[in-house]
Motif scaffolding. Structure first.
Motif, PDB file in Angstrom:
ATOM      1  N   LEU A  23       0.835  -1.205   0.000  1.00 24.32           N
ATOM      2  CA  LEU A  23       0.000   0.000   0.000  1.00 24.32           C
ATOM      3  C   LEU A  23       0.870   1.255   0.000  1.00 24.32           C
ATOM      4  CD1 LEU A  23      -2.779   1.365   0.280  1.00 24.32           C
ATOM      5  CD2 LEU A  23      -2.554   1.096   2.766  1.00 24.32           C
ATOM      6  N   ILE A  24       1.872   1.282   0.839  1.00 25.22           N
ATOM      7  CA  ILE A  24       2.756   2.453   0.922  1.00 25.22           C
ATOM      8  C   ILE A  24       3.474   2.679  -0.405  1.00 25.22           C
ATOM      9  CG2 ILE A  24       4.837   3.363   2.048  1.00 25.22           C
ATOM     10  CD1 ILE A  24       3.897   1.918   4.603  1.00 25.22           C
ATOM     11  N   SER A  25       3.781   1.598  -1.127  1.00 24.11           N
ATOM     12  CA  SER A  25       4.506   1.729  -2.394  1.00 24.11           C
ATOM     13  C   SER A  25       3.707   2.470  -3.456  1.00 24.11           C
ATOM     14  CB  SER A  25       4.932   0.350  -2.910  1.00 24.11           C
ATOM     15  OG  SER A  25       3.832  -0.376  -3.416  1.00 24.11           O
ATOM     16  N   CYS A  26       2.386   2.577  -3.287  1.00 25.13           N
ATOM     17  CA  CYS A  26       1.583   3.387  -4.220  1.00 25.13           C
ATOM     18  C   CYS A  26       2.117   4.809  -4.296  1.00 25.13           C
ATOM     19  CB  CYS A  26       0.118   3.433  -3.771  1.00 25.13           C
ATOM     20  SG  CYS A  26      -0.818   1.898  -3.900  1.00 25.13           S
ATOM     21  N   PHE A  27       2.689   5.268  -3.178  1.00 25.00           N
ATOM     22  CA  PHE A  27       3.084   6.660  -3.062  1.00 25.00           C
ATOM     23  C   PHE A  27       4.547   6.884  -3.438  1.00 25.00           C
ATOM     24  CE2 PHE A  27      -0.619   5.849  -0.571  1.00 25.00           C
ATOM     25  CZ  PHE A  27      -1.433   6.937  -0.837  1.00 25.00           C
ATOM     26  N   ASP A  28       5.167   5.867  -4.049  1.00 24.45           N
ATOM     27  CA  ASP A  28       6.479   6.077  -4.657  1.00 24.45           C
ATOM     28  C   ASP A  28       6.356   7.084  -5.787  1.00 24.45           C
ATOM     29  OD1 ASP A  28       7.531   4.229  -2.919  1.00 24.45           O
ATOM     30  OD2 ASP A  28       7.574   2.590  -4.372  1.00 24.45           O
ATOM     31  N   GLY A  68      -4.384   5.724  -2.483  1.00 31.84           N
ATOM     32  CA  GLY A  68      -4.020   4.409  -2.995  1.00 31.84           C
ATOM     33  C   GLY A  68      -4.750   3.300  -2.261  1.00 31.84           C
ATOM     34  N   THR A  69      -4.823   2.149  -2.918  1.00 28.30           N
ATOM     35  CA  THR A  69      -5.438   0.968  -2.318  1.00 28.30           C
ATOM     36  C   THR A  69      -4.838  -0.270  -2.978  1.00 28.30           C
ATOM     37  OG1 THR A  69      -7.550  -0.010  -1.652  1.00 28.30           O
ATOM     38  CG2 THR A  69      -7.423   0.873  -3.888  1.00 28.30           C
ATOM     39  N   LEU A  70      -5.361  -1.456  -2.665  1.00 28.55           N
ATOM     40  CA  LEU A  70      -4.795  -2.706  -3.167  1.00 28.55           C
ATOM     41  C   LEU A  70      -5.813  -3.551  -3.917  1.00 28.55           C
ATOM     42  CD1 LEU A  70      -2.736  -3.911  -0.048  1.00 28.55           C
ATOM     43  CD2 LEU A  70      -1.895  -2.626  -2.032  1.00 28.55           C
ATOM     44  N   TYR A 118     -10.053  -8.950 -10.615  1.00 30.84           N
ATOM     45  CA  TYR A 118      -9.333  -8.618  -9.392  1.00 30.84           C
ATOM     46  C   TYR A 118     -10.320  -8.210  -8.304  1.00 30.84           C
ATOM     47  CZ  TYR A 118      -4.975  -8.601 -12.022  1.00 30.84           C
ATOM     48  OH  TYR A 118      -3.902  -8.975 -12.795  1.00 30.84           O
ATOM     49  N   LYS A 119     -10.040  -8.674  -7.086  1.00 27.50           N
ATOM     50  CA  LYS A 119     -10.831  -8.241  -5.941  1.00 27.50           C
ATOM     51  C   LYS A 119     -10.154  -7.036  -5.307  1.00 27.50           C
ATOM     52  CE  LYS A 119     -10.025 -12.105  -3.637  1.00 27.50           C
ATOM     53  NZ  LYS A 119     -10.115 -13.127  -2.545  1.00 27.50           N
ATOM     54  N   HIS A 120     -10.975  -6.176  -4.735  1.00 26.07           N
ATOM     55  CA  HIS A 120     -10.447  -5.023  -4.027  1.00 26.07           C
ATOM     56  C   HIS A 120     -10.105  -5.419  -2.596  1.00 26.07           C
ATOM     57  CE1 HIS A 120     -11.259  -1.069  -1.778  1.00 26.07           C
ATOM     58  NE2 HIS A 120     -10.023  -1.050  -2.237  1.00 26.07           N
ATOM     59  N   ILE A 121      -8.911  -5.070  -2.157  1.00 22.44           N
ATOM     60  CA  ILE A 121      -8.490  -5.283  -0.778  1.00 22.44           C
ATOM     61  C   ILE A 121      -8.661  -3.944  -0.056  1.00 22.44           C
ATOM     62  CG2 ILE A 121      -6.627  -6.000   0.749  1.00 22.44           C
ATOM     63  CD1 ILE A 121      -7.574  -8.221  -1.114  1.00 22.44           C
ATOM     64  N   GLY A 122      -9.554  -3.911   0.927  1.00 23.84           N
ATOM     65  CA  GLY A 122     -10.021  -2.644   1.483  1.00 23.84           C
ATOM     66  C   GLY A 122      -9.137  -1.956   2.496  1.00 23.84           C
ATOM     67  N   VAL A 123      -7.897  -1.702   2.143  1.00 26.65           N
ATOM     68  CA  VAL A 123      -7.031  -0.812   2.926  1.00 26.65           C
ATOM     69  C   VAL A 123      -6.721   0.388   2.035  1.00 26.65           C
ATOM     70  CG1 VAL A 123      -6.037  -2.613   4.381  1.00 26.65           C
ATOM     71  CG2 VAL A 123      -4.967  -2.077   2.190  1.00 26.65           C
ATOM     72  N   TYR A 124      -6.531   1.544   2.663  1.00 27.56           N
ATOM     73  CA  TYR A 124      -6.352   2.772   1.881  1.00 27.56           C
ATOM     74  C   TYR A 124      -5.195   3.596   2.429  1.00 27.56           C
ATOM     75  CZ  TYR A 124     -11.156   1.893   0.292  1.00 27.56           C
ATOM     76  OH  TYR A 124     -12.301   1.319  -0.227  1.00 27.56           O
ATOM     77  N   GLY A 125      -4.613   4.378   1.542  1.00 28.29           N
ATOM     78  CA  GLY A 125      -3.654   5.395   1.936  1.00 28.29           C
ATOM     79  C   GLY A 125      -4.090   6.720   1.343  1.00 28.29           C
ATOM     80  N   TYR A 126      -3.899   7.794   2.096  1.00 23.74           N
ATOM     81  CA  TYR A 126      -4.274   9.131   1.616  1.00 23.74           C
ATOM     82  C   TYR A 126      -3.194  10.137   2.012  1.00 23.74           C
ATOM     83  CZ  TYR A 126      -8.911   7.001   2.690  1.00 23.74           C
ATOM     84  OH  TYR A 126      -9.990   6.165   2.836  1.00 23.74           O
TER      85      TYR A 126
END
Length: 242
Positions: A113-118, A125-127, A173-181
């Motif tokens: 999840l954190i890597s979305c913000f590279d 971001g989400t997974l 793909y299934k959505h994995i419900g964790v988020y970053g903002y």
């Protein structure tokens, strides 16, 4: 940029009252979530965000940090936005939203999840994870996501998307419900009004897309199990033993 993980947690639940404090092998479920998030060394701080004193006291009892929030919030996003104000976070800081009912959440998922913000242009971001079990395709409780070539979400749905005319069903793909903002966007999101697509699917993330904003979706090889019923709690406890 600081990375702050927040775990929204409510005591009230129609199907499972007191769920965050339900014991798994002698420990409250919320403690497993908290401790798994704490394993991620790049996360600067972890907080449980709650409106219930019983949860707050339980968190403090095992050495965790809890923030008391208003009981008027109708969704986790608004609860997190209040926490941002309490902590006076910088607009460029990153807030992770980790569900309090996933005691098997993995360190690797949070790092994904954190890597979305590279990409410095990403503000939410989400997974996602490839669907391999056929029974999940038509299950409305398994949210599907389709994304573009930049890995930005096109749409989330409880319906099986995309429709494959050849019947192979190999690109779901299934959505994995964790988020970053990023903090600035979390604040903006909490002020957006509920949208038509969001109401139709009962999926809050559609508010973002319908208002013209982007959600980066990172593929992960891992998944957790959300606990919504006592039966699912027993399943999680069994998985911890094998």
């Amino acid at each position: 940029m600081k990375i702050i993980a927040m775990i929204p947690s409510r005591y009230g639940s129609v199907r499972f009252p007191g769920k965050p404090l339900a014991l798994i092998k002698g420990k409250p479920m919320i403690q497993y979530v908290y401790e798994n998030v704490k394993k991620v060394s790049v996360v600067d701080a972890v907080y449980v965000a709650t409106d219930d004193r019983r949860i707050s006291e339980a968190v403090h009892a095992f050495g965790g940090k809890a923030l008391m929030t208003s009981s008027d919030h109708t969704c986790g996003t608004d609860r997190l936005a209040e926490c941002v104000r309490i902590l006076q976070l910088d607009e460029a800081d990153l807030v992770l939203n980790i569900q309090g009912d996933e005691p098997l959440i993995r360190r690797e998922m949070i790092l994904d999840l954190i890597s979305c913000f590279d990409d410095e242009d990403v503000y939410m971001g989400t997974l996602k994870k490839k669907i391999t079990a056929a029974d999940e395709l038509d299950n409305p409780n398994v949210v599907k996501v389709i994304s573009d070539k930049k890995d930005d979400a096109i749409y989330f749905s409880r319906y099986c998307l995309p429709y494959e005319r050849d019947g192979k069903k190999e690109t779901h793909y299934k959505h994995i419900g964790v988020y970053g903002y990023k903090v600035w966007f979390l604040t903006k999101l909490s002020r957006m009004k509920r949208t038509g697509l969001e109401a139709a699917e009962s999926l809050e993330q559609l508010r973002v897309i319908e208002n013209g904003y982007r959600i980066r979706v990172k593929e992960t090889k891992f998944q957790s199990i959300g606990v919504d019923t006592p039966e699912q709690l027993e399943k999680v406890e069994y998985m911890m033993e094998v």
